[in-house]
Write an enzyme that holds these catalytic residues in place. Structure first.
Site, PDB file in Angstrom:
ATOM      1  N   GLU A 113      31.378  10.422  -9.094  1.00 19.26           N
ATOM      2  CA  GLU A 113      29.944  10.319  -9.373  1.00 19.26           C
ATOM      3  C   GLU A 113      29.631  10.812 -10.784  1.00 19.26           C
ATOM      4  O   GLU A 113      30.068  11.891 -11.187  1.00 19.26           O
ATOM      5  CB  GLU A 113      29.183  11.147  -8.324  1.00 19.26           C
ATOM      6  CG  GLU A 113      27.671  11.114  -8.456  1.00 19.26           C
ATOM      7  CD  GLU A 113      26.985  11.941  -7.359  1.00 19.26           C
ATOM      8  OE1 GLU A 113      27.658  12.377  -6.414  1.00 19.26           O
ATOM      9  OE2 GLU A 113      25.765  12.153  -7.484  1.00 19.26           O
ATOM     10  N   LYS A 157      18.170   8.836  -5.096  1.00 24.72           N
ATOM     11  CA  LYS A 157      17.349  10.035  -4.898  1.00 24.72           C
ATOM     12  C   LYS A 157      15.934   9.610  -5.226  1.00 24.72           C
ATOM     13  O   LYS A 157      15.660   9.252  -6.382  1.00 24.72           O
ATOM     14  CB  LYS A 157      17.754  11.151  -5.867  1.00 24.72           C
ATOM     15  CG  LYS A 157      19.114  11.765  -5.638  1.00 24.72           C
ATOM     16  CD  LYS A 157      19.426  12.799  -6.712  1.00 24.72           C
ATOM     17  CE  LYS A 157      20.813  13.384  -6.507  1.00 24.72           C
ATOM     18  NZ  LYS A 157      21.218  14.252  -7.641  1.00 24.72           N
ATOM     19  N   LYS A 204      31.915  16.254  -0.831  1.00 24.73           N
ATOM     20  CA  LYS A 204      31.854  16.023  -2.277  1.00 24.73           C
ATOM     21  C   LYS A 204      32.077  17.357  -2.944  1.00 24.73           C
ATOM     22  O   LYS A 204      31.480  18.359  -2.540  1.00 24.73           O
ATOM     23  CB  LYS A 204      30.487  15.439  -2.609  1.00 24.73           C
ATOM     24  CG  LYS A 204      29.962  15.640  -4.011  1.00 24.73           C
ATOM     25  CD  LYS A 204      28.711  14.790  -4.215  1.00 24.73           C
ATOM     26  CE  LYS A 204      27.685  15.483  -5.078  1.00 24.73           C
ATOM     27  NZ  LYS A 204      26.449  14.683  -5.223  1.00 24.73           N
ATOM     28  N   ASP A 233      24.452   8.415 -10.587  1.00 27.75           N
ATOM     29  CA  ASP A 233      23.335   9.236 -10.119  1.00 27.75           C
ATOM     30  C   ASP A 233      22.325   9.298 -11.275  1.00 27.75           C
ATOM     31  O   ASP A 233      21.420   8.446 -11.373  1.00 27.75           O
ATOM     32  CB  ASP A 233      23.885  10.618  -9.717  1.00 27.75           C
ATOM     33  CG  ASP A 233      22.839  11.658  -9.349  1.00 27.75           C
ATOM     34  OD1 ASP A 233      21.635  11.378  -9.476  1.00 27.75           O
ATOM     35  OD2 ASP A 233      23.208  12.782  -8.935  1.00 27.75           O
ATOM     36  N   ASP A 262      31.846  14.852  -8.108  1.00 24.98           N
ATOM     37  CA  ASP A 262      30.631  14.634  -8.910  1.00 24.98           C
ATOM     38  C   ASP A 262      30.719  15.493 -10.166  1.00 24.98           C
ATOM     39  O   ASP A 262      30.825  16.712 -10.084  1.00 24.98           O
ATOM     40  CB  ASP A 262      29.390  15.022  -8.083  1.00 24.98           C
ATOM     41  CG  ASP A 262      28.079  14.743  -8.814  1.00 24.98           C
ATOM     42  OD1 ASP A 262      28.102  14.212  -9.947  1.00 24.98           O
ATOM     43  OD2 ASP A 262      27.012  15.053  -8.233  1.00 24.98           O
ATOM     44  N   GLY A 265      21.024  14.411  -2.766  1.00 15.27           N
ATOM     45  CA  GLY A 265      20.212  15.583  -2.421  1.00 15.27           C
ATOM     46  C   GLY A 265      19.923  16.387  -3.664  1.00 15.27           C
ATOM     47  O   GLY A 265      20.642  16.283  -4.666  1.00 15.27           O
ATOM     48  N   SER A 267      27.727  18.540  -0.277  1.00 17.64           N
ATOM     49  CA  SER A 267      28.056  18.694  -1.684  1.00 17.64           C
ATOM     50  C   SER A 267      28.437  20.149  -1.895  1.00 17.64           C
ATOM     51  O   SER A 267      27.633  21.051  -1.631  1.00 17.64           O
ATOM     52  CB  SER A 267      26.829  18.321  -2.527  1.00 17.64           C
ATOM     53  OG  SER A 267      27.077  18.573  -3.888  1.00 17.64           O
ATOM     54  N   LYS A 316      32.045  19.371  -6.719  1.00 19.47           N
ATOM     55  CA  LYS A 316      31.606  19.279  -8.110  1.00 19.47           C
ATOM     56  C   LYS A 316      32.805  19.523  -9.013  1.00 19.47           C
ATOM     57  O   LYS A 316      33.624  20.402  -8.731  1.00 19.47           O
ATOM     58  CB  LYS A 316      30.527  20.336  -8.377  1.00 19.47           C
ATOM     59  CG  LYS A 316      29.239  20.099  -7.588  1.00 19.47           C
ATOM     60  CD  LYS A 316      28.493  18.900  -8.137  1.00 19.47           C
ATOM     61  CE  LYS A 316      27.103  18.795  -7.529  1.00 19.47           C
ATOM     62  NZ  LYS A 316      26.338  17.684  -8.120  1.00 19.47           N
TER      63      LYS A 316
HETATM   64  O1  OSB Z   1      24.160  15.763  -8.806  1.00 20.53           O
HETATM   65  O2  OSB Z   1      23.832  15.323  -6.765  1.00 20.53           O
HETATM   66  C1  OSB Z   1      23.693  16.079  -7.730  1.00 20.53           C
HETATM   67  C2  OSB Z   1      22.013  19.320  -6.595  1.00 20.53           C
HETATM   68  C3  OSB Z   1      21.134  19.524  -7.637  1.00 20.53           C
HETATM   69  C4  OSB Z   1      21.135  18.662  -8.692  1.00 20.53           C
HETATM   70  C5  OSB Z   1      22.000  17.564  -8.714  1.00 20.53           C
HETATM   71  C6  OSB Z   1      22.865  17.330  -7.660  1.00 20.53           C
HETATM   72  C7  OSB Z   1      22.904  18.247  -6.604  1.00 20.53           C
HETATM   73  C8  OSB Z   1      23.819  18.147  -5.489  1.00 20.53           C
HETATM   74  C9  OSB Z   1      23.452  18.879  -4.231  1.00 20.53           C
HETATM   75  O3  OSB Z   1      24.906  17.612  -5.541  1.00 20.53           O
HETATM   76  C10 OSB Z   1      23.091  17.975  -3.121  1.00 20.53           C
HETATM   77  C11 OSB Z   1      22.461  18.767  -1.999  1.00 20.53           C
HETATM   78  O4  OSB Z   1      23.205  19.402  -1.256  1.00 20.53           O
HETATM   79  O5  OSB Z   1      21.217  18.744  -1.867  1.00 20.53           O
HETATM   80 MG    MG Z   2      25.073  13.871  -8.583  1.00 16.73          MG
END
Ligand code: OSB
Ligand code: MG
Length: 370
Positions: free
Chosen positions: A213, A262, A161, A238, A188, A290, A135, A163
């Protein structure tokens, strides 16, 4: 299993690199680490709530309060045949899934260790390795983004992925596609859009993304179902999925075609397995999300990812992307083929380094059976 002692710590760890989402940029994590003990055997769990209530309503402090004042008294000294029974025992406390998960997952680790079994086996998984994705947060420039994507792809990650948020979406995806070609790519939004942005989001369809996402509100299902009628790209949820029931609702409404699991968001492993199974039954693939976990939560995530319906690469990546050094030894490494080996020892199968835990601790508390 009968937990006799619970230790809570607040840990403070700087991130190797800042991480920016549509809700903000962070450079460190402050989280609760839970240890449960019975007759000298210990299990650990990491609470994924952070210092701020921006991804979810919970924070480090609310988790500490809820575990210490409400959850620990329910669990301490009580006999459980199996850790799958703990989530139900905590049901009287509404919400606070991240607090529940930290305690429940520590108990699963303890139970697996008492059985001398790998956590993945106890959870019902059978893979020995998982496919890893990354991510990548919002960067200072599109050049920085392309560079980060290239670095992670060269390392071997099986999907990327990125953001997105209004103002950092179509151009970002377009630049990554131009520079990196047809890599497995997804976005995402962390709830940064509204249904009125539907036509704009449909502009992502031409890039052949694996999924979008959580484009809309963190607690929405209905607008996501409407949006899925407007965009061809699969929607993955999510934030909106917090229980087996909300997952079933989402599937029935057509609010998503893919689910991000998660365990922190779902109150632990029991409910996560429930969502995994419900999705499998409906033909909806899942992947493991994550929360920038240290090696403790990361190891838990690896084990859960071995269940059969985790058919898409998740956000469970190598330790070194997050903390240097991590709290555990050996660290979790990704192999050049983009997979991570699941630790085979008892429980989570990784060891905390006591000095590193002590150095990161800013607060500590112990609760015992009276
Ligand atoms: O939306 O998946 C998410 C990290 C913190 C809060 C929300 C998210 C995320 C990530 C990071 O996308 C995922 C990771 O590398 O642990
Ligand atoms: Mg997410």
């Amino acid at each position: 299993m009968r937990i006799e002692r619970i230790e809570l710590r607040v840990l403070h760890l700087p991130l190797v690199r800042f991480f920016e989402t549509s809700f903000g940029r962070i450079s460190e994590r402050t989280f609760v680490l839970v240890t449960v003990e019975e007759a000298g055997a210990e299990g650990v769990g990491e609470c994924v709530a952070d210092a701020h209530p921006y991804y979810s309503a919970e924070t480090t402090r609310t988790a500490w309060h809820i575990i210490a004042d409400f959850l620990a008294p329910i669990v301490l000294g009580r006999h459980f045949d199996h850790p799958r029974d703990i989530y139900g025992a905590l049901a009287r406390v509404r919400g606070h899934n991240m607090a529940k998960a930290a305690l429940e997952m520590a108990a699963w680790d303890l139970y697996a260790k008492q059985q001398g079994a790998s956590l993945s086996r106890v959870l019902g998984g059978d893979r020995t390795a998982i496919e890893s994705g990354v991510s990548i947060g919002i960067q200072d420039s599109l050049e920085d983004l392309v560079e980060r994507v290239s670095i992670e792809r060269s390392a071997g990650y099986r999907r990327v992925k990125i953001k997105i948020k209004p103002g950092w979406d179509i151009d970002a995806v377009s630049r990554v596609r131009q520079a990196c070609g047809e890599i497995p790519l997804m976005v995402d939004a962390n709830a940064a859009y509204t249904l009125a942005d539907g036509p704009h989001l449909a502009g992502l369809d031409r890039f052949g993304l694996m999924m979008i996402e959580q484009p809309l509100e963190y607690d929405d299902l209905r607008d996501h179902a409407r949006l899925q009628q407007v965009v061809r790209t699969a929607i993955c949820l999510d934030e909106s999925i917090h229980s087996v029931r909300s997952a079933a609702d989402a599937i029935e409404l057509g609010a998503c075609r893919i689910i991000n699991i998660k365990p922190g968001r779902l109150g632990g492993f029991t409910e996560s397995i429930g969502v995994h199974d419900a999705a499998a039954e409906a033909g909806v693939p899942v992947w493991h999300g994550g929360m920038l976990e240290s090696g403790v939560g990361r190891a838990h995530n690896l084990h859960l990812s071995t269940l059969p319906n985790f058919t898409l690469p998740g956000d469970v990546a190598a330790s070194c992307r997050y903390y240097a050094p991590d709290l555990i030894d050996p660290e979790i490494v990704m192999r050049p083929d983009g997979t991570i080996a699941v630790p085979s020892g008892p429980g989570i199968g990784v060891n905390l380094v006591p000095d590193r835990v002590a150095a990161a601790t800013t607060e500590k508390m112990e609760l015992r059976v009276e």
